[in-house]
Design an enzyme around this catalytic site. Structure first.
Site, PDB file in Angstrom:
ATOM      1  N   LYS A  57       7.633 -14.358 -17.476  1.00 25.61           N
ATOM      2  CA  LYS A  57       9.090 -14.365 -17.419  1.00 25.61           C
ATOM      3  C   LYS A  57       9.596 -15.678 -16.829  1.00 25.61           C
ATOM      4  CE  LYS A  57      11.742 -11.883 -14.379  1.00 25.61           C
ATOM      5  NZ  LYS A  57      12.917 -12.685 -13.991  1.00 25.61           N
TER       6      LYS A  57
ATOM      7  N   ASP B  83      14.753 -14.666 -19.002  1.00 26.76           N
ATOM      8  CA  ASP B  83      15.620 -13.727 -18.265  1.00 26.76           C
ATOM      9  C   ASP B  83      16.808 -14.479 -17.674  1.00 26.76           C
ATOM     10  OD1 ASP B  83      16.543 -11.501 -16.878  1.00 26.76           O
ATOM     11  OD2 ASP B  83      15.130 -11.762 -15.220  1.00 26.76           O
TER      12      ASP B  83
ATOM     13  N   LYS C 267      20.022 -13.265 -18.050  1.00 29.72           N
ATOM     14  CA  LYS C 267      21.061 -12.256 -17.724  1.00 29.72           C
ATOM     15  C   LYS C 267      22.444 -12.760 -18.115  1.00 29.72           C
ATOM     16  CE  LYS C 267      18.421 -10.367 -13.843  1.00 29.72           C
ATOM     17  NZ  LYS C 267      17.398 -11.429 -13.673  1.00 29.72           N
ATOM     18  N   LEU C 268      22.610 -13.041 -19.407  1.00 34.53           N
ATOM     19  CA  LEU C 268      23.859 -13.641 -19.891  1.00 34.53           C
ATOM     20  C   LEU C 268      25.061 -12.759 -19.580  1.00 34.53           C
ATOM     21  CD1 LEU C 268      22.575 -14.833 -23.390  1.00 34.53           C
ATOM     22  CD2 LEU C 268      22.760 -16.177 -21.285  1.00 34.53           C
ATOM     23  N   HIS C 269      26.126 -13.388 -19.127  1.00 33.28           N
ATOM     24  CA  HIS C 269      27.351 -12.673 -18.782  1.00 33.28           C
ATOM     25  C   HIS C 269      28.494 -13.689 -18.822  1.00 33.28           C
ATOM     26  CE1 HIS C 269      29.509  -9.737 -15.798  1.00 33.28           C
ATOM     27  NE2 HIS C 269      29.869  -9.560 -17.047  1.00 33.28           N
ATOM     28  N   ASP C 270      29.314 -13.649 -19.892  1.00 34.40           N
ATOM     29  CA  ASP C 270      30.379 -14.651 -20.019  1.00 34.40           C
ATOM     30  C   ASP C 270      31.328 -14.180 -21.112  1.00 34.40           C
ATOM     31  OD1 ASP C 270      31.795 -17.209 -20.038  1.00 34.40           O
ATOM     32  OD2 ASP C 270      29.993 -18.045 -19.127  1.00 34.40           O
TER      33      ASP C 270
ATOM     34  N   THR D  45      30.875 -17.877 -25.644  1.00 36.74           N
ATOM     35  CA  THR D  45      29.834 -18.532 -24.856  1.00 36.74           C
ATOM     36  C   THR D  45      28.540 -17.724 -24.897  1.00 36.74           C
ATOM     37  OG1 THR D  45      31.548 -19.405 -23.419  1.00 36.74           O
ATOM     38  CG2 THR D  45      29.309 -19.459 -22.556  1.00 36.74           C
TER      39      THR D  45
ATOM     40  N   THR E 172      18.066  -4.365  -9.446  1.00 37.58           N
ATOM     41  CA  THR E 172      17.251  -3.562  -8.526  1.00 37.58           C
ATOM     42  C   THR E 172      17.495  -3.933  -7.065  1.00 37.58           C
ATOM     43  OG1 THR E 172      15.484  -5.086  -9.159  1.00 37.58           O
ATOM     44  CG2 THR E 172      15.378  -2.880 -10.054  1.00 37.58           C
TER      45      THR E 172
ATOM     46  N   GLN F 149      14.768  -6.534  -2.554  1.00 42.43           N
ATOM     47  CA  GLN F 149      14.921  -5.431  -3.512  1.00 42.43           C
ATOM     48  C   GLN F 149      15.280  -4.137  -2.777  1.00 42.43           C
ATOM     49  OE1 GLN F 149      15.048  -6.023  -6.567  1.00 42.43           O
ATOM     50  NE2 GLN F 149      13.443  -7.386  -7.312  1.00 42.43           N
TER      51      GLN F 149
ATOM     52  N   ARG G 240       6.931 -11.703  -6.496  1.00 45.83           N
ATOM     53  CA  ARG G 240       6.348 -12.021  -5.191  1.00 45.83           C
ATOM     54  C   ARG G 240       5.066 -11.272  -4.841  1.00 45.83           C
ATOM     55  NH1 ARG G 240      12.314 -11.899  -2.734  1.00 45.83           N
ATOM     56  NH2 ARG G 240      12.388 -10.431  -4.462  1.00 45.83           N
TER      57      ARG G 240
HETATM   58  O1  C5P Z   1       9.551 -11.021  -6.616  1.00 44.33           O
HETATM   59  P1  C5P Z   1      10.022  -9.781  -7.315  1.00 44.33           P
HETATM   60  O2  C5P Z   1       8.881  -8.910  -7.802  1.00 44.33           O
HETATM   61  O3  C5P Z   1      11.055  -9.012  -6.532  1.00 44.33           O
HETATM   62  O4  C5P Z   1      10.727 -10.362  -8.623  1.00 44.33           O
HETATM   63  C1  C5P Z   1      11.476  -9.558  -9.488  1.00 44.33           C
HETATM   64  C2  C5P Z   1      11.917 -10.361 -10.670  1.00 44.33           C
HETATM   65  O5  C5P Z   1      12.638  -9.518 -11.557  1.00 44.33           O
HETATM   66  C3  C5P Z   1      12.841 -11.541 -10.340  1.00 44.33           C
HETATM   67  O6  C5P Z   1      12.513 -12.597 -11.254  1.00 44.33           O
HETATM   68  C4  C5P Z   1      14.223 -11.029 -10.670  1.00 44.33           C
HETATM   69  O7  C5P Z   1      15.086 -12.032 -11.147  1.00 44.33           O
HETATM   70  C5  C5P Z   1      13.952 -10.017 -11.781  1.00 44.33           C
HETATM   71  N1  C5P Z   1      14.904  -8.914 -11.901  1.00 44.33           N
HETATM   72  C6  C5P Z   1      15.149  -8.022 -10.880  1.00 44.33           C
HETATM   73  N2  C5P Z   1      16.055  -6.997 -11.050  1.00 44.33           N
HETATM   74  C7  C5P Z   1      16.689  -6.849 -12.225  1.00 44.33           C
HETATM   75  C8  C5P Z   1      16.437  -7.735 -13.264  1.00 44.33           C
HETATM   76  C9  C5P Z   1      15.516  -8.761 -13.073  1.00 44.33           C
HETATM   77  O8  C5P Z   1      14.553  -8.136  -9.816  1.00 44.33           O
HETATM   78  N3  C5P Z   1      17.505  -5.839 -12.415  1.00 44.33           N
END
Ligand code: C5P
Length: 237
Positions: A34, A62, A64-67, A71, A114, A187, A208
């Site tokens: 990703k 990823d 996350k388009l929003h506009d 655009t 999340t 999170q 992470r």
């Molecule tokens: O490090 P971690 O496991 O928390 O990373 C989660 C990844 O998932 C990040 O790249 C974050 O941008 C992405 N993400 C998220 N929640 C969402 C959509 C994407 O954490 N709803």
């Protein structure tokens, strides 16, 4: 799908060299790499090709388009033109793409991040009935369904309800995945890989817990084992 194909690794680093090294190291264990906002903004669109050349079999862009619609449509066309397999927009905006041909890129609608829980939704001004993340996730998942998305992004906590709503073929991609005793970081709606997949996730997104592990390969392998255990717990189709 094999358990490995269900593992999406988030390349949340700020330069293409580090991203390439992670792809080379983890390609045998990971199904999808990703590229998120941090890497895309820091390294530019060329990073997608570098990630592919380093060994990524599938790439998830990823953004996350929003506009505004014009655009969003131009950005989606440009993103699809990079040859990626998955792209994201906010689910409540997915209808903007309903009539578009995005080539091989499949569109996912992000429902509720999340990192948000009931307290954050309340502070953002949502009415009480939508401060339950699952209620808001389901509302947005139905918008994504109507718009023709291939699936949605939600937490493992909503995976079962979303699976019931979207049916067996939808992609249900769950970030916020942590090992049983893992740190949550920023999170809020976290879950183990095993439980998220048992609940109906088709993919899990992990950053992470793999990237900062003493042994990232072993951490990725542990995630794949968790996915396999979760799949084994699913009722037969
Ligand atoms: O490090 P971690 O496991 O928390 O990373 C989660 C990844 O998932 C990040 O790249 C974050 O941008 C992405 N993400 C998220 N929640 C969402 C959509 C994407 O954490 N709803």
């Amino acid at each position: 799908m094999t358990p490995r194909e269900s593992l999406i690794f988030a390349l949340d680093v700020d330069n293409a060299d580090d991203a390439e090294n992670l792809v080379r190291l983890l390609a045998p264990e990971v199904g999808v790499f990703k590229v998120g906002l941090e890497l895309f903004v820091a390294a530019g669109p060329e990073v997608v090709e570098r990630v592919r050349r380093a060994g990524a079999r599938a790439i998830f862009l990823d953004l996350k388009l929003h506009d505004i619609p014009a655009t969003m449509r131009s950005a989606a066309r440009a993103a699809a033109g990079l040859g990626v397999d998955l792209i994201t927009c906010h689910a409540d905006q997915a209808g903007i793409f309903a009539d578009m041909d995005l080539g091989k890129a499949r569109l996912l609608g992000v429902t509720v991040l999340t990192s948000l829980g009931p307290g954050e939704l309340e502070a953002m001004g949502y009415p009480p009935e939508l401060c339950d993340p699952q209620a808001l996730v389901l509302k947005r998942a139905s918008l994504a369904l109507t718009a023709g998305c291939a699936g949605v992004v939600c937490s493992g906590h909503e995976a079962n309800a979303v699976r019931n709503l979207l049916g067996p073929d939808a992609l249900i991609v769950c970030p916020g995945i942590r090992p049983a005793s893992g740190e949550a970081h920023d999170q809020k709606r976290v879950m183990t890989p095993e439980r998220a997949v048992a609940a109906g996730a088709s993919h899990i997104v992990v950053g992470r817990p793999i990237r900062t592990a003493a042994d990232p390969v072993a951490a990725a392998q542990a995630m794949v084992s968790g996915i396999a255990r979760g799949l084994a717990q699913r009722p037969p189709a």
